[in-house]
Design a protein around this motif. Structure first.
Motif, PDB file in Angstrom:
ATOM      1  N   ALA A  38     -83.502  80.656 -75.928  1.00  0.00           N
ATOM      2  CA  ALA A  38     -84.829  80.681 -75.166  1.00  0.00           C
ATOM      3  C   ALA A  38     -85.702  80.453 -76.125  1.00  0.00           C
ATOM      4  O   ALA A  38     -86.589  79.556 -75.871  1.00  0.00           O
ATOM      5  CB  ALA A  38     -84.859  81.757 -74.293  1.00  0.00           C
ATOM      6  N   GLY A  39     -85.881  80.962 -77.226  1.00  0.00           N
ATOM      7  CA  GLY A  39     -86.993  80.846 -78.113  1.00  0.00           C
ATOM      8  C   GLY A  39     -86.915  79.506 -78.920  1.00  0.00           C
ATOM      9  O   GLY A  39     -88.064  79.079 -79.135  1.00  0.00           O
ATOM     10  N   VAL A  40     -85.746  79.025 -79.110  1.00  0.00           N
ATOM     11  CA  VAL A  40     -85.822  77.802 -79.912  1.00  0.00           C
ATOM     12  C   VAL A  40     -86.092  76.800 -78.946  1.00  0.00           C
ATOM     13  O   VAL A  40     -86.808  75.687 -79.369  1.00  0.00           O
ATOM     14  CB  VAL A  40     -84.220  77.525 -80.220  1.00  0.00           C
ATOM     15  N   VAL A  41     -85.669  76.799 -77.588  1.00  0.00           N
ATOM     16  CA  VAL A  41     -86.002  75.737 -76.513  1.00  0.00           C
ATOM     17  C   VAL A  41     -87.916  75.796 -76.563  1.00  0.00           C
ATOM     18  O   VAL A  41     -88.344  74.749 -76.570  1.00  0.00           O
ATOM     19  CB  VAL A  41     -85.441  75.796 -75.438  1.00  0.00           C
ATOM     20  N   LEU A  42     -88.198  76.848 -76.202  1.00  0.00           N
ATOM     21  CA  LEU A  42     -89.569  77.013 -76.004  1.00  0.00           C
ATOM     22  C   LEU A  42     -90.625  76.830 -77.273  1.00  0.00           C
ATOM     23  O   LEU A  42     -91.391  76.127 -77.146  1.00  0.00           O
ATOM     24  CB  LEU A  42     -90.170  78.363 -75.392  1.00  0.00           C
ATOM     25  N   GLY A  43     -89.845  77.335 -78.304  1.00  0.00           N
ATOM     26  CA  GLY A  43     -90.568  77.170 -79.518  1.00  0.00           C
ATOM     27  C   GLY A  43     -90.741  75.511 -79.938  1.00  0.00           C
ATOM     28  O   GLY A  43     -91.621  75.041 -80.459  1.00  0.00           O
ATOM     29  N   GLY A  44     -89.484  74.935 -79.703  1.00  0.00           N
ATOM     30  CA  GLY A  44     -89.245  73.481 -80.054  1.00  0.00           C
ATOM     31  C   GLY A  44     -90.292  72.808 -78.862  1.00  0.00           C
ATOM     32  O   GLY A  44     -90.846  71.557 -79.527  1.00  0.00           O
ATOM     33  N   MET A  45     -90.238  73.135 -77.868  1.00  0.00           N
ATOM     34  CA  MET A  45     -91.685  72.483 -76.865  1.00  0.00           C
ATOM     35  C   MET A  45     -92.836  72.571 -77.632  1.00  0.00           C
ATOM     36  O   MET A  45     -93.688  71.562 -77.624  1.00  0.00           O
ATOM     37  CB  MET A  45     -91.462  73.001 -75.668  1.00  0.00           C
ATOM     38  N   GLY A  46     -93.325  73.779 -78.306  1.00  0.00           N
ATOM     39  CA  GLY A  46     -94.386  73.945 -78.832  1.00  0.00           C
ATOM     40  C   GLY A  46     -94.750  73.207 -80.027  1.00  0.00           C
ATOM     41  O   GLY A  46     -95.859  72.536 -80.299  1.00  0.00           O
ATOM     42  N   LEU A  47     -93.811  73.357 -80.894  1.00  0.00           N
ATOM     43  CA  LEU A  47     -93.918  72.371 -82.225  1.00  0.00           C
ATOM     44  C   LEU A  47     -93.799  70.919 -81.857  1.00  0.00           C
ATOM     45  O   LEU A  47     -94.486  70.071 -82.611  1.00  0.00           O
ATOM     46  CB  LEU A  47     -92.682  72.710 -83.036  1.00  0.00           C
ATOM     47  N   ALA A  48     -93.277  70.488 -80.857  1.00  0.00           N
ATOM     48  CA  ALA A  48     -93.097  68.827 -80.419  1.00  0.00           C
ATOM     49  C   ALA A  48     -94.525  68.840 -79.460  1.00  0.00           C
ATOM     50  O   ALA A  48     -94.724  67.336 -79.230  1.00  0.00           O
ATOM     51  CB  ALA A  48     -91.806  68.534 -79.793  1.00  0.00           C
ATOM     52  N   GLY A  49     -95.120  69.712 -79.013  1.00  0.00           N
ATOM     53  CA  GLY A  49     -96.423  69.328 -78.428  1.00  0.00           C
ATOM     54  C   GLY A  49     -96.064  68.878 -76.870  1.00  0.00           C
ATOM     55  O   GLY A  49     -96.741  68.260 -76.225  1.00  0.00           O
ATOM     56  N   ILE A  50     -94.682  69.379 -76.390  1.00  0.00           N
ATOM     57  CA  ILE A  50     -94.468  69.249 -75.129  1.00  0.00           C
ATOM     58  C   ILE A  50     -95.065  70.321 -74.354  1.00  0.00           C
ATOM     59  O   ILE A  50     -94.849  71.364 -74.472  1.00  0.00           O
ATOM     60  CB  ILE A  50     -92.964  69.332 -74.862  1.00  0.00           C
ATOM     61  N   PRO A  51     -95.863  70.197 -73.415  1.00  0.00           N
ATOM     62  CA  PRO A  51     -96.476  71.160 -72.538  1.00  0.00           C
ATOM     63  C   PRO A  51     -95.485  71.835 -71.530  1.00  0.00           C
ATOM     64  O   PRO A  51     -94.763  71.318 -71.291  1.00  0.00           O
ATOM     65  CB  PRO A  51     -97.785  70.412 -71.895  1.00  0.00           C
ATOM     66  N   LEU A  52     -96.053  73.116 -71.206  1.00  0.00           N
ATOM     67  CA  LEU A  52     -95.331  73.696 -70.256  1.00  0.00           C
ATOM     68  C   LEU A  52     -96.023  73.413 -68.775  1.00  0.00           C
ATOM     69  O   LEU A  52     -97.039  73.579 -68.595  1.00  0.00           O
ATOM     70  CB  LEU A  52     -95.532  75.000 -70.259  1.00  0.00           C
TER      71      LEU A  52
END
Length: 855
Positions: free
Chosen positions: A722-736
């Motif tokens: 779960a951290g990898v997916v959410l962290g990947g979103m943060g690093l890639a600039g994909i917003p929640l």
């Protein structure tokens, strides 16, 4: 032999044809409802439950009139926009648009009164004024007025003078507002006090009436958008034309989702067929899983259609996710059957199928239960589509378990034993590499997991909820290009209204003493009555005694206008704000036309004498005289780095602290506020959701494994995934946002599936010889294949979503692939390493071999 198993064998294994016929009859019955299947992309489906700002928004709409409009942008392909030929084309387009059913009024540069072409006097504001189409109008002078007038600048004509817009306002839908208000009021009572039987019945009736009405309205709105587009097609050879507006966005989103469900759903299905054929290399193992997935999807979608429970933009992913989970169940059962067939080549088919069901029932049941916990946690969200998505997944997964354990065993019995093609399966060579790596480089796995966890934590800290709605669409789509033109050339796309009540203390409207100008040039009362008796107002107003009949308005006084002017000047200075409109503009125009600043008395008489056309355009949208309420309308520009929450906080701080407006007297409304509320709720609900997920799953693990140590070991890889997916979103600039909020629950649901199956199989292997290392290798060679098959099938299948025109669908496909990769690697490396390191099942019988795992 247990009684439930005996009953199962008798009903399913001994009567496979009857079992399948029952499933087919149920499927056919549910399929009868599919013609009623509907998607809902309305604004009502993207708002918070019991949002006070939503109620206020609807109140403001009823006070000031319809906020629903379509805007058509017009840029001529040849010549200047103000050439007569282009103006004739624009006039023809406007006339045809005005005839479309549902259009209440039109606003374009052809319709508005001209105040400076030529320049008129204040007294002329009561008369019918010239427009661009009036005879003898200087078109170049009119062009300069549109470019520079405080009223028309940046709203009717772009800065380069080549793009204009036609605003078609829809009639206020009073029936919609009445029904939705009644429904929401009863829902609020239900959630706070509880409903009486009579109120429950009333809520049921009004909800159904509202749903039916909204369905009919959606069809009409969609047809209207199509009609406008068809009309626009007849002008594309003469102008560059785009369409904007909420109804257009809703219609296009529905079309995008339908396209993704049909085209990419078919593509995913074909990919899955190819992958299953490549993996199992037998027709039966393609037909049986596909039949299972089809029956499950048709039954649940048919049921939802029967009860008129609609998929929204968020829950449209429900179909794909249910396909993932159903397919995973199928693969686990098939892999176990093939494994047993290889171990017991002389066993009869009934025994093999029975042993398959017996060995897989418990892990599959707990897999489904824990996955349900993951998705049920979404109901703690305050966003109705997210809540619905959680319940839909709960029902769908429960159905998938039942269908899988009926159709697959029954199908196996019908197809018979057949030849075992497991010897052609080379996947063990891949899964064994994972076990080899874990054995020889276990410390690397732990360090990599730690570093990945730290990187994920950093990525999560960068996760944001702010996003640009325009970025939901590819840059080459009409919806993106149209929104960009409106945003950059015609004053912005996202509306925000600032509603301000007059101060509660008494403010004299008409002064007889002179007050110095304030910093914005608004005089409190520079002219006494005897000083302007002979000016242009004199003849018009001296004989009238109507001022006494006017209701005093703070906002139509110099003091009120000064407050509005300070706030408007601040708003216009913000880079993310486009056009700002308020009462300030008519004061600026009147001041310019009269040649001096108007005092309160002049303002009062001007207000009394305005012609109906001028009043409706320049006063009515910004002032409610009965309650002395002012409105500032503005449109934010998403292309200018819009951060909604920060903008609202900045505006409110200036209004309260600098202008001096009481906090109780100012409120904000419009789509910007409603969308911001939803986005801000996402972040909070994501934290609550993840907390509820892991608490629920931890309890499920404790019940399943009856060991705190094993439960912690099982949940750690899920935390990391779960951290990898959410962290990947943060690093890639994909917003929640409204789409990606579900990805954490998806990741956990998939990760839990892998953890339960792997640990269950590891325990079974460990019971054979008590050797942790050997058990790991055997588990990888058996259940590891099913995990690998499931992951690869889904990763390959969902990669096709990268071709979608709807960016959230692209994110969903890529993030699902990332979730599957994280879950696979976690279950094949980190999970076994933690088991080898902690030895939660007891001491290793061959201690010499355990030392090798720490290398």
């Amino acid at each position: 032999m247990s009684s439930p198993l005996s009953l199962y064998q008798k009903v399913i294994l001994d009567n496979p044809v009857k079992a399948l016929l029952v499933m087919l009859v149920l499927t056919f019955a549910m399929a009868m409802g599919l013609p009623n299947f509907k998607l809902d992309a309305s604004a009502d489906s993207l708002t918070l439950e019991h949002d006070e700002d939503l109620n206020f928004f609807r109140e403001v709409v009823q006070r000031y009139g319809s906020d629903n409009f379509l805007i058509v942008t017009f840029s001529p392909l040849q010549g200047d926009l103000f050439d007569q030929q282009n103006l004739d084309t624009l006039a023809s387009l406007r006339t045809e648009l005005s005839k479309i059913d549902g259009v209440e009024s039109m606003l374009s540069m052809l319709d508005v009164p001209l105040l400076y072409s030529p320049k008129i006097g204040v007294a002329d504001l009561k008369d019918e004024l010239n427009t661009l189409l009036s005879e003898g109008v200087d078109k170049q002078a009119a062009k300069q007025e549109f470019l520079n007038s405080p009223i028309y600048k940046d709203v009717l004509l772009s800065a380069d003078g080549q793009t204009t817009g036609i605003l078609a306002t829809m009639a206020l839908d009073k029936t919609y507002l009445r029904l939705v208000t009644e429904r929401d009021a009863l829902r609020l009572i239900r959630s706070t006090e509880g409903l009486s039987p009579e109120q429950e019945m009333e809520l049921t009736n009004v909800s159904q009436e509202f749903l039916d009405y909204r369905t009919e309205k959606a069809v009409i709105d969609h047809r209207r958008v199509a009609e406008v587009r068809a009309l626009m097609d007849g002008y594309r050879d003469r102008a560059r034309i785009f369409l904007g507006g909420a109804d257009m966005i809703t219609a296009d989103m529905v079309d995008f989702i339908k396209s993704d469900l049909l085209i990419f759903g078919t593509g995913i299905l074909l990919f899955i067929i190819a992958t299953l054929a490549l993996i199992f290399r037998q027709l039966r193992w393609v037909v049986i899983p596909l039949a299972t997935c089809t029956i499950c999807l048709v039954m649940i979608l048919g049921f939802l259609s029967w009860i008129d429970w609609r998929l929204t933009v968020i829950s449209s992913n429900f179909v794909s996710l249910l396909l993932i989970i159903t397919l995973a169940l199928c693969i686990h059962l098939i892999v176990r059957y093939r494994e047993l067939q290889a171990l017991q080549p002389d066993a009869d088919q009934r025994q093999l199928v029975s042993d398959t069901v017996t060995s897989m029932a418990k892990p599959c049941l707990y897999t489904v239960l824990t996955t349900i916990v993951a998705f049920t946690s979404l109901v703690v969200s305050n966003i109705r589509p997210v809540i619905d998505f959680g319940w839909m997944m709960t029902m769908g997964i429960s159905l998938a378990l039942v269908v899988a354990f009926v159709v697959i065993p029954a199908g196996m019995m019908l197809f018979g034993k057949g030849a075992n093609a497991a010897d052609k399966d080379n996947s063990v060579a891949i899964t064994s590499k994972f076990s080899w790596f874990t054995e020889h480089y276990g410390s690397v796995v732990l360090v990599a997991a730690l570093l990945l966890g730290m990187l994920s934590a950093y990525g999560i800290s960068r996760l944001e909820v702010e996003n640009r709605f325009i970025d939901y669409f590819r840059a080459d789509t009409e919806i993106y290009q149209g929104m960009e033109v409106i945003d950059t050339s015609l004053g912005g796309t996202t509306p925000l209204d600032i509603i301000i009540q007059a101060p509660t203390y008494d403010v004299p409207v008409i002064e007889e003493t002179s007050v110095a100008d304030d910093e914005y040039g608004y005089e409190k009362d520079e002219y006494a009555q005897d000083e302007y008796a002979d000016d242009e107002y004199g003849d018009e107003y001296a004989v009238e005694d109507e001022a006494s009949s006017l209701k005093d308005s703070y906002w139509f006084s110099s003091a009120g206008l000064a407050d509005l002017a300070r706030l408007q000047e601040f708003l216009e200075a913000q880079p993310e704000i486009g056009k700002v409109s308020s009462l300030v503009q008519i004061y600026q125009v009147a001041t310019d036309l009269s040649g001096h600043k108007l005092n309160d008395f002049e303002l009062a008489f001007m207000r009394q004498s305005l012609g109906p056309e001028i009043y409706q355009q320049m006063v009515a949208p910004y002032l409610l005289e009965d309650i002395d309420e002012a409105r500032i309308q503005l449109r934010a520009m998403e292309t200018a780095g819009l951060r909604r929450a920060d903008l609202l906080e900045k505006i409110n701080g200036f209004a309260v602290n600098e202008v001096g407006i009481a906090q109780a007297d100012i409120r904000y409304t419009g789509l910007l506020v409603l969308y911001n509320n939803m986005l801000q709720s996402l972040y909070k609900s994501q934290i609550v959701t993840l907390g509820a997920v892991f608490v629920g799953i931890m309890l499920m693990f404790l019940v399943l494994f009856r060991s705190v140590k094993i439960s912690i070991i099982a949940i750690l890889p899920n935390f990391l995934a779960a951290g990898v997916v959410l962290g990947g979103m943060g690093l890639a600039g994909i917003p929640l946002d409204m789409m990606t909020i579900t990805i954490a629950a998806i990741t956990v649901g998939i990760g839990v599936d892998h953890a339960i199956h792997y640990i269950s199989r590891f325990k079974r292997e460990f019971a054979l010889d008590g050797n942790y290392l050997a058990s790991m290798h055997r588990a990888h060679a058996s259940i590891g294949k099913a995990l690998f098959y499931t992951a690869m099938t889904i990763i390959v299948g969902f990669s096709i979503l990268a071709l979608s025109n709807f960016i959230p669908s692209i994110y969903f496909g890529l993030l699902t692939g990332l979730a599957m990769t994280a879950a696979l690697l976690g279950s094949m490396t980190l999970l076994p390493k933690l088991i080898l390191m902690t030895q939660p099942l007891g001491k290793d019988n061959i201690s010499e071999q355990t030392s090798a795992s720490g290398k």
